[in-house]
Write a protein that holds these residues in place. Structure first.
Motif, PDB file in Angstrom:
ATOM      1  N   GLN A 112      30.160  37.545  41.904  1.00  0.00           N
ATOM      2  CA  GLN A 112      29.089  38.019  42.791  1.00  0.00           C
ATOM      3  C   GLN A 112      27.731  37.996  42.077  1.00  0.00           C
ATOM      4  OE1 GLN A 112      32.180  39.651  42.585  1.00  0.00           O
ATOM      5  NE2 GLN A 112      32.754  38.534  44.452  1.00  0.00           N
ATOM      6  N   ILE A 113      27.726  38.370  40.796  1.00  0.00           N
ATOM      7  CA  ILE A 113      26.464  38.335  40.041  1.00  0.00           C
ATOM      8  C   ILE A 113      26.012  36.891  39.850  1.00  0.00           C
ATOM      9  CG2 ILE A 113      25.337  38.999  37.884  1.00  0.00           C
ATOM     10  CD1 ILE A 113      27.444  41.203  37.596  1.00  0.00           C
ATOM     11  N   GLN A 114      26.965  35.982  39.649  1.00  0.00           N
ATOM     12  CA  GLN A 114      26.644  34.562  39.523  1.00  0.00           C
ATOM     13  C   GLN A 114      25.919  34.052  40.765  1.00  0.00           C
ATOM     14  OE1 GLN A 114      26.782  32.177  37.248  1.00  0.00           O
ATOM     15  NE2 GLN A 114      26.429  30.426  38.608  1.00  0.00           N
ATOM     16  N   GLU A 115      26.410  34.401  41.911  1.00  0.00           N
ATOM     17  CA  GLU A 115      25.765  33.979  43.158  1.00  0.00           C
ATOM     18  C   GLU A 115      24.358  34.554  43.268  1.00  0.00           C
ATOM     19  OE1 GLU A 115      28.235  35.088  46.408  1.00  0.00           O
ATOM     20  OE2 GLU A 115      29.941  33.839  45.788  1.00  0.00           O
ATOM     21  N   ARG A 116      24.212  35.804  42.884  1.00  0.00           N
ATOM     22  CA  ARG A 116      22.885  36.441  42.963  1.00  0.00           C
ATOM     23  C   ARG A 116      21.911  35.811  41.980  1.00  0.00           C
ATOM     24  NH1 ARG A 116      21.182  41.257  40.575  1.00  0.00           N
ATOM     25  NH2 ARG A 116      23.324  41.862  40.024  1.00  0.00           N
ATOM     26  N   TYR A 117      22.374  35.509  40.759  1.00  0.00           N
ATOM     27  CA  TYR A 117      21.503  34.903  39.755  1.00  0.00           C
ATOM     28  C   TYR A 117      21.096  33.473  40.145  1.00  0.00           C
ATOM     29  CZ  TYR A 117      22.015  38.642  36.284  1.00  0.00           C
ATOM     30  OH  TYR A 117      21.955  39.834  35.616  1.00  0.00           O
ATOM     31  N   GLU A 118      21.986  32.747  40.814  1.00  0.00           N
ATOM     32  CA  GLU A 118      21.626  31.399  41.255  1.00  0.00           C
ATOM     33  C   GLU A 118      20.476  31.443  42.265  1.00  0.00           C
ATOM     34  OE1 GLU A 118      25.219  29.605  42.674  1.00  0.00           O
ATOM     35  OE2 GLU A 118      25.614  28.634  40.735  1.00  0.00           O
ATOM     36  N   LYS A 119      20.492  32.452  43.100  1.00  0.00           N
ATOM     37  CA  LYS A 119      19.391  32.604  44.055  1.00  0.00           C
ATOM     38  C   LYS A 119      18.101  33.015  43.355  1.00  0.00           C
ATOM     39  CE  LYS A 119      22.458  33.947  47.873  1.00  0.00           C
ATOM     40  NZ  LYS A 119      22.820  35.049  48.807  1.00  0.00           N
ATOM     41  N   GLU A 120      18.236  33.835  42.299  1.00  0.00           N
ATOM     42  CA  GLU A 120      17.052  34.368  41.623  1.00  0.00           C
ATOM     43  C   GLU A 120      16.485  33.413  40.585  1.00  0.00           C
ATOM     44  OE1 GLU A 120      15.756  38.487  39.269  1.00  0.00           O
ATOM     45  OE2 GLU A 120      17.775  38.252  40.132  1.00  0.00           O
ATOM     46  N   TYR A 121      17.364  32.735  39.823  1.00  0.00           N
ATOM     47  CA  TYR A 121      16.910  31.913  38.700  1.00  0.00           C
ATOM     48  C   TYR A 121      17.156  30.426  38.883  1.00  0.00           C
ATOM     49  CZ  TYR A 121      17.009  36.522  36.484  1.00  0.00           C
ATOM     50  OH  TYR A 121      16.818  37.847  36.185  1.00  0.00           O
ATOM     51  N   GLY A 122      17.806  30.032  39.980  1.00  0.00           N
ATOM     52  CA  GLY A 122      18.061  28.621  40.213  1.00  0.00           C
ATOM     53  C   GLY A 122      19.485  28.241  39.852  1.00  0.00           C
ATOM     54  N   PRO A 123      19.889  27.015  40.148  1.00  0.00           N
ATOM     55  CA  PRO A 123      21.257  26.561  39.871  1.00  0.00           C
ATOM     56  C   PRO A 123      21.577  26.632  38.376  1.00  0.00           C
ATOM     57  CG  PRO A 123      20.113  25.028  41.327  1.00  0.00           C
ATOM     58  CD  PRO A 123      19.075  25.984  40.805  1.00  0.00           C
ATOM     59  N   GLY A 124      22.853  26.883  38.068  1.00  0.00           N
ATOM     60  CA  GLY A 124      23.284  26.956  36.676  1.00  0.00           C
ATOM     61  C   GLY A 124      24.437  27.923  36.513  1.00  0.00           C
ATOM     62  N   ASN A 125      25.012  27.924  35.332  1.00  0.00           N
ATOM     63  CA  ASN A 125      26.114  28.833  35.016  1.00  0.00           C
ATOM     64  C   ASN A 125      25.562  30.029  34.251  1.00  0.00           C
ATOM     65  OD1 ASN A 125      28.566  30.051  34.498  1.00  0.00           O
ATOM     66  ND2 ASN A 125      29.066  28.685  32.797  1.00  0.00           N
ATOM     67  N   TYR A 126      25.632  31.199  34.840  1.00  0.00           N
ATOM     68  CA  TYR A 126      25.071  32.400  34.230  1.00  0.00           C
ATOM     69  C   TYR A 126      26.145  33.345  33.699  1.00  0.00           C
ATOM     70  CZ  TYR A 126      20.821  30.742  36.448  1.00  0.00           C
ATOM     71  OH  TYR A 126      19.747  29.979  36.819  1.00  0.00           O
ATOM     72  N   ILE A 127      27.391  32.873  33.688  1.00  0.00           N
ATOM     73  CA  ILE A 127      28.480  33.694  33.165  1.00  0.00           C
ATOM     74  C   ILE A 127      28.610  33.460  31.662  1.00  0.00           C
ATOM     75  CG2 ILE A 127      30.964  34.149  33.237  1.00  0.00           C
ATOM     76  CD1 ILE A 127      30.941  33.332  36.168  1.00  0.00           C
ATOM     77  N   GLY A 187      15.922  36.105  31.711  1.00  0.00           N
ATOM     78  CA  GLY A 187      15.211  35.810  32.942  1.00  0.00           C
ATOM     79  C   GLY A 187      14.026  34.890  32.772  1.00  0.00           C
ATOM     80  N   LEU A 188      13.624  34.579  31.519  1.00  0.00           N
ATOM     81  CA  LEU A 188      12.410  33.794  31.293  1.00  0.00           C
ATOM     82  C   LEU A 188      12.675  32.452  30.621  1.00  0.00           C
ATOM     83  CD1 LEU A 188       9.930  36.554  30.024  1.00  0.00           C
ATOM     84  CD2 LEU A 188      10.158  35.627  32.343  1.00  0.00           C
ATOM     85  N   MET A 189      13.510  32.434  29.605  1.00  0.00           N
ATOM     86  CA  MET A 189      13.750  31.199  28.851  1.00  0.00           C
ATOM     87  C   MET A 189      15.232  31.072  28.539  1.00  0.00           C
ATOM     88  SD  MET A 189      12.273  29.934  25.132  1.00  0.00           S
ATOM     89  CE  MET A 189      10.797  29.125  25.786  1.00  0.00           C
ATOM     90  N   LYS A 190      15.790  29.917  28.877  1.00  0.00           N
ATOM     91  CA  LYS A 190      17.187  29.654  28.555  1.00  0.00           C
ATOM     92  C   LYS A 190      17.314  29.178  27.106  1.00  0.00           C
ATOM     93  CE  LYS A 190      18.866  28.686  33.217  1.00  0.00           C
ATOM     94  NZ  LYS A 190      19.567  27.715  34.105  1.00  0.00           N
TER      95      LYS A 190
END
Length: 471
Positions: free
Chosen positions: A307-322, A397-400
């Motif tokens: 669920q957090i992954q889906e929310r982060y994709e909306k907030e930060y764009g496509p990608g794997n945030y896990i 949230g700013l730099m990968k």
């Protein structure tokens, strides 16, 4: 093929973990030495002076090696992480500069005064010097953590031409992540020094060497260690509650919780984690406990990784945030497990001291020697969880992380520096271990240097009967 990002991350991990072996020792040892010397100041018993001197030598070894490892660690920022350095430099600059000028210089200056001030300064001035050393170690940690907290929770800045520029130093210093992290780091550092002293004292007690000195050292260190480790339960609890709000992905990964939990949420003791299928095929859970950790009550659910992954994709764009789930899951349990064992050992040590049977507890003393490793395991795994838990971001949230490495440095060059740095660290580790062991094995602590032994032979005023400075 070599992956520059993987090598850069490996180098950062190895240099940081090795450097952090020495940081908590400095904080904990400095405080214990200051306590021992304070007792000497008020009681006037020479045994406490011998204690302060003995542990002071170990502090000096640790301090010297820690400085070198810290310098090597800084080199990699310019070599491997230049994009990151340019982005955060205007924010980190004040914190790192103040750490060097106000904290490190304070620590090193008064350490020199303490080392060379025995029997030259008054007892009060000399005591103040070691307390200032201790304060300097804590101050240094505070300013470094203020920079690290920006990476976890960026505040007090604005982006100008693709770089973060500080707009408010007060927001940096009042960062809620800093104030959830700093007390926990401080207490774990004191615990590290305490268990180091307790473990070495236990070794000398098993060997029946200088018992008067080392039983007292053990009593002071195990009492302090038990208290601060117990207090870390509360600071860790507060930190977890902050993470629930600020970095829910980190806590969900530490629990290997793929989907939003039920209400109340259970705490998972162990689990067989399948990251490909994003599920746990086997788990042992304690009901209600995770809800209590998160909300101070036995109710409430926690958001899952998916669920957090889906929310982060909306907030930060496509990608794997896990982040790496298995690494965080087991790191968290290694940290908590090590701390739990330390509490039990500390409480048993206090019990044995109160019963005046500590010298009879040979097995316990031998366990305490091995237990020196426990705070280092807890510290390392705690930092692994802290740093890897915010991946894929280097600044949340700013730099990968993948965008932060130096674009012009090749993977081969990074591999060369990784090998070179690790070889240097291996040499430093061997030297520090050798110096530690050689000093610990000493047995001639009964002979104290007299004031005449420590006088400057070229001090003609002293030779003619002049007074010592500060006396």
């Amino acid at each position: 093929m070599l992956d520059a990002l993987v090598i850069a991350r490996l180098q950062f991990a190895s240099t940081t973990i090795f450097h952090y072996f020495f940081v908590p020792i400095s904080i904990g040892l400095a405080l214990l030495i200051a306590i021992m010397q304070t007792i000497y100041y008020f009681k006037g018993e020479d045994v406490y002076k011998r204690m302060a001197k003995f542990w002071g030598v170990l502090f000096l070894i640790n301090f010297a090696v820690g400085v070198v490892t810290g310098i090597l660690q800084e080199f990699q920022f310019g070599m491997n992480w230049s994009t990151y350095s340019r982005f955060v430099g205007d924010v980190f600059g004040p914190s790192l500069a103040i750490e060097a000028l106000a904290a490190f210089f304070l620590e090193s200056t008064f350490l020199g005064i303490w080392v060379f001030g025995w029997d030259r300064l008054s007892k009060r001035v000399h005591l103040i010097s070691i307390w200032l050393v201790s304060f300097g170690t804590v101050l240094s940690a505070f300013w470094i953590l203020s920079a690290n907290s920006f990476m976890q929770n960026p505040v007090g800045f604005e982006q100008v031409d693709g770089r973060a520029q500080m707009t408010s130093i007060s927001e940096i210093l009042l960062n809620p992540h800093l104030w959830s992290q700093f007390p926990h780091v401080l207490l774990t550092s004191i615990a590290t020094g305490a268990f180091l002293v307790a473990g070495i004292s236990a070794y000398k007690m098993v060997k029946k060497e200088n018992l008067d000195m080392f039983v007292r050292s053990f009593k002071i260190s195990i009492t302090l260690g038990a208290v601060v480790v117990f207090l870390t339960l509360f600071t860790g609890h507060l930190q977890a509650q902050y993470i629930v709000e600020a970095q829910p992905m980190k806590l969900a990964a530490a629990e290997a919780q793929w989907d939003t939990s039920g209400d109340p949420a259970p705490f998972t003791l162990v689990a067989n984690i399948d990251t490909d299928k994003k599920e746990n095929t086997l788990s042992l859970e304690l009901p209600y406990l995770l809800s209590f950790f998160a909300y101070d009550e036995f109710s409430g659910s926690l958001e899952g990784l998916n669920q957090i992954q889906e929310r982060y994709e909306k907030e930060y764009g496509p990608g794997n945030y896990i982040p790496p789930v298995k690494t965080l899951f087991w790191s968290f349990r290694a940290m908590v497990g090590s701390g739990s064992v330390m509490i039990l050992l500390g409480l048993y040590g206090i019990y044995a001291l109160r019963k005046d049977k500590i010298l009879e507890k040979t097995l316990y003393l031998k366990v305490m020697i091995v237990a020196i490793a426990l705070p280092f395991i807890a510290n390392s795994t705690g930092w692994i969880m802290t740093e890897m838990g915010r991946q894929p971001f280097v600044v949340f949230g700013l730099m990968k992380t993948e965008d932060a490495i130096s674009p012009s440095v090749t993977a081969g060059e990074m591999l060369f520096s990784l090998i070179a740095f690790n070889l240097m660290y291996a040499v430093l580790a061997a030297v520090s271990i050798y110096l530690y062991v050689r000093h610990i094995k000493k047995t001639d602590f009964d002979e104290l240097p007299t004031p005449e032994d420590s006088k400057d032979p070229f001090d003609q005023k002293e030779a003619k009967g002049g007074a010592n400075i500060g006396s």
